[in-house]
Design a protein around this motif. Structure first.
Motif, PDB file in Angstrom:
ATOM      1  N   VAL A  74      15.947  50.527  52.206  1.00 43.88           N
ATOM      2  CA  VAL A  74      16.577  51.369  51.185  1.00 43.88           C
ATOM      3  C   VAL A  74      17.206  52.580  51.862  1.00 43.88           C
ATOM      4  CG1 VAL A  74      16.234  52.780  49.119  1.00 43.88           C
ATOM      5  CG2 VAL A  74      14.962  50.633  49.393  1.00 43.88           C
ATOM      6  N   GLY A  75      18.508  52.704  51.754  1.00 47.85           N
ATOM      7  CA  GLY A  75      19.209  53.868  52.262  1.00 47.85           C
ATOM      8  C   GLY A  75      19.567  54.810  51.128  1.00 47.85           C
ATOM      9  N   VAL A  76      19.953  56.022  51.475  1.00 43.57           N
ATOM     10  CA  VAL A  76      20.406  56.993  50.480  1.00 43.57           C
ATOM     11  C   VAL A  76      21.733  57.585  50.930  1.00 43.57           C
ATOM     12  CG1 VAL A  76      19.924  59.100  49.193  1.00 43.57           C
ATOM     13  CG2 VAL A  76      18.049  57.567  49.774  1.00 43.57           C
ATOM     14  N   ASN A  77      22.691  57.546  50.037  1.00 42.02           N
ATOM     15  CA  ASN A  77      24.013  58.107  50.241  1.00 42.02           C
ATOM     16  C   ASN A  77      23.986  59.559  49.771  1.00 42.02           C
ATOM     17  OD1 ASN A  77      26.893  58.690  49.280  1.00 42.02           O
ATOM     18  ND2 ASN A  77      27.186  56.686  50.220  1.00 42.02           N
ATOM     19  N   LEU A 135      23.639  46.227  48.600  1.00 41.16           N
ATOM     20  CA  LEU A 135      24.218  46.850  47.408  1.00 41.16           C
ATOM     21  C   LEU A 135      24.754  48.214  47.791  1.00 41.16           C
ATOM     22  CD1 LEU A 135      24.720  46.848  44.323  1.00 41.16           C
ATOM     23  CD2 LEU A 135      22.468  47.904  44.059  1.00 41.16           C
ATOM     24  N   ALA A 136      26.017  48.451  47.493  1.00 41.55           N
ATOM     25  CA  ALA A 136      26.649  49.723  47.851  1.00 41.55           C
ATOM     26  C   ALA A 136      26.155  50.861  46.972  1.00 41.55           C
ATOM     27  CB  ALA A 136      28.169  49.596  47.736  1.00 41.55           C
ATOM     28  N   ALA A 137      26.306  52.070  47.472  1.00 36.07           N
ATOM     29  CA  ALA A 137      25.967  53.260  46.692  1.00 36.07           C
ATOM     30  C   ALA A 137      26.838  53.323  45.448  1.00 36.07           C
ATOM     31  CB  ALA A 137      26.175  54.513  47.544  1.00 36.07           C
ATOM     32  N   GLY A 138      26.307  53.994  44.425  1.00 32.42           N
ATOM     33  CA  GLY A 138      27.031  54.163  43.175  1.00 32.42           C
ATOM     34  C   GLY A 138      26.450  53.363  42.038  1.00 32.42           C
ATOM     35  N   GLU A 161      21.464  50.653  48.807  1.00 31.72           N
ATOM     36  CA  GLU A 161      21.793  52.049  49.095  1.00 31.72           C
ATOM     37  C   GLU A 161      21.865  52.822  47.782  1.00 31.72           C
ATOM     38  OE1 GLU A 161      25.490  54.440  51.139  1.00 31.72           O
ATOM     39  OE2 GLU A 161      24.635  52.738  52.244  1.00 31.72           O
ATOM     40  N   ALA A 162      20.938  53.752  47.586  1.00 30.73           N
ATOM     41  CA  ALA A 162      20.922  54.591  46.386  1.00 30.73           C
ATOM     42  C   ALA A 162      21.868  55.777  46.580  1.00 30.73           C
ATOM     43  CB  ALA A 162      19.505  55.084  46.107  1.00 30.73           C
ATOM     44  N   GLY A 163      22.135  56.489  45.481  1.00 28.57           N
ATOM     45  CA  GLY A 163      23.001  57.652  45.537  1.00 28.57           C
ATOM     46  C   GLY A 163      24.394  57.341  44.979  1.00 28.57           C
TER      47      GLY A 163
END
Length: 366
Positions: free
Chosen positions: A140-143, A62-65, A85-87
């Motif tokens: 889980v990544g963070v943008n 899942l892309a950021a946004g 990806e959160a953020g």
């Protein structure tokens, strides 16, 4: 459970304005307790990907946004995503641009947004990620981004690393949003070199060596892409995400009035432009780091095409608006089917297999 409820709610959500529908969706997902979430289904082991020192159970992210403030990452992972990806998270909270700022283009299966990094700030994102169960699974990544009024934007990115690295599996440096004035200027060679140097220096001072990815725009010239990839290789970033939304408006768009709205275009019409840029980046990277393909993915065939163009992993967002919450699992099942049809032992064997064709514009979206 979440997929069925989401599919049932989709007709109602489409009758609401786009941002209200999005806010209600995130709010509902955030209310689901972790104990009520289904255990992750076992993915086809042929779809597992090793990238950036991390293991992804499948390549569909899942892309950021979508979940800007990390409110519902575990619920989103339960939909079948291999990673979320959160953020984008900025150091300080900010309201973003005035509403309306999110527009659906139904006939084109596209979205235009001009949010402008609205969010609750890095401290709230950090607190939510820290509160996740120690046994929580999933990548889980963070943008991370800069505040609109920051006097030193590179310092904002460094601060994002310092605040969030301990609670993210990877970090993405977002210099490609078109909705913060001047932000894309950070893609220029000298500015990008300074930014990456400061980001990586900040990483060196936090526990663990979390992967740092760079997210770029699809609207670059090839000479600009040359400079960006050269800088990323020199600074030894861990990966590249190609791409963010586009400021261009393809001539084939049917929603002509809505297409005049300012902001970044995403969804189905972005596929060809972003995939060609992905392939060009793959050829220039020469295996120095893995790439993540984003832009226009709405089914397994397009996801697989991104992989053939050079992506080790893929991300989607806008297609959820039109295809519903069952889309991630449909793509994952479809990728397994494609492996069967192609006689491939692993998804990684397809990475970059048609990069030259996509780079030259000889291959197109489906």
């Amino acid at each position: 459970m979440i997929e069925r409820a989401g599919a049932a709610a989709l007709p109602l959500l489409r009758r609401l304005d786009a941002e209200t529908a999005h806010r209600l969706t995130i709010g509902a997902l955030a209310l689901v307790p972790a104990s009520a979430l289904p255990a992750p289904a076992a993915d086809d082991p042929r779809l597992a990907v090793e990238a950036f020192g991390l293991r992804f159970p499948n390549p569909v992210g899942l892309a950021a946004g979508f979940d800007k403030n990390a409110e519902a990452v575990d619920a989103l992972l339960s939909l079948g995503f291999g990673f979320v990806e959160a953020g984008t998270a900025t150091p300080l909270p900010q309201p973003g641009n005035p509403r309306p700022r999110l527009f659906r283009l139904p006939k084109d299966e596209a979205v235009i947004n001009r949010f402008g990094f609205n969010g609750e700030g890095a401290a709230r994102v950090r607190a939510r990620l820290a509160a996740r169960s120690r046994t929580a699974r999933g990548v889980v990544g963070v943008n991370i981004g800069a505040n609109k009024d920051a006097a030193d934007r590179a310092a904002d990115y460094a601060r994002g690393v310092e605040e969030l690295a301990a609670f993210a599996d990877y970090l993405t440096v977002n210099v490609s949003s078109p909705n913060t004035p001047g932000l894309r200027d950070l893609q220029q060679a000298d500015a990008l070199d300074d930014l990456l140097a400061r980001v990586l220096e900040a990483r060196a001072h936090v526990a663990g060596r979390k992967p740092v990815l760079l997210k770029i725009a699809p609207d670059l010239s090839l000479s600009e892409l040359d400079a960006i990839v050269a800088c990323a290789r020199r600074r030894e970033v861990d990966g590249l995400i190609v791409s963010n939304t586009t400021l261009s408006r393809p001539a084939a768009l049917r929603e002509r009035e809505l297409a005049r709205e300012a902001g970044g275009l995403s969804g189905r019409p972005l596929f060809d432009l972003s995939t060609r840029m992905l392939a060009q980046a793959f050829l220039r990277a020469e295996g120095a780091f893995p790439l993540v393909g984003a832009g226009g993915i709405d089914g397994p065939e397009r996801a697989f095409a991104k992989i053939e163009a050079g992506a080790s992993l893929v991300q989607l967002y806008s297609a959820l608006v039109f295809k519903g919450p069952g889309l991630p699992r449909r793509i994952v099942r479809g990728l397994s089917r494609i492996l069967d049809e192609r006689g491939l032992a692993r998804i990684e064997g397809a990475v970059g297999s048609r990069a030259q064709d996509f780079a030259e514009g000889k291959a197109h979206g489906l």
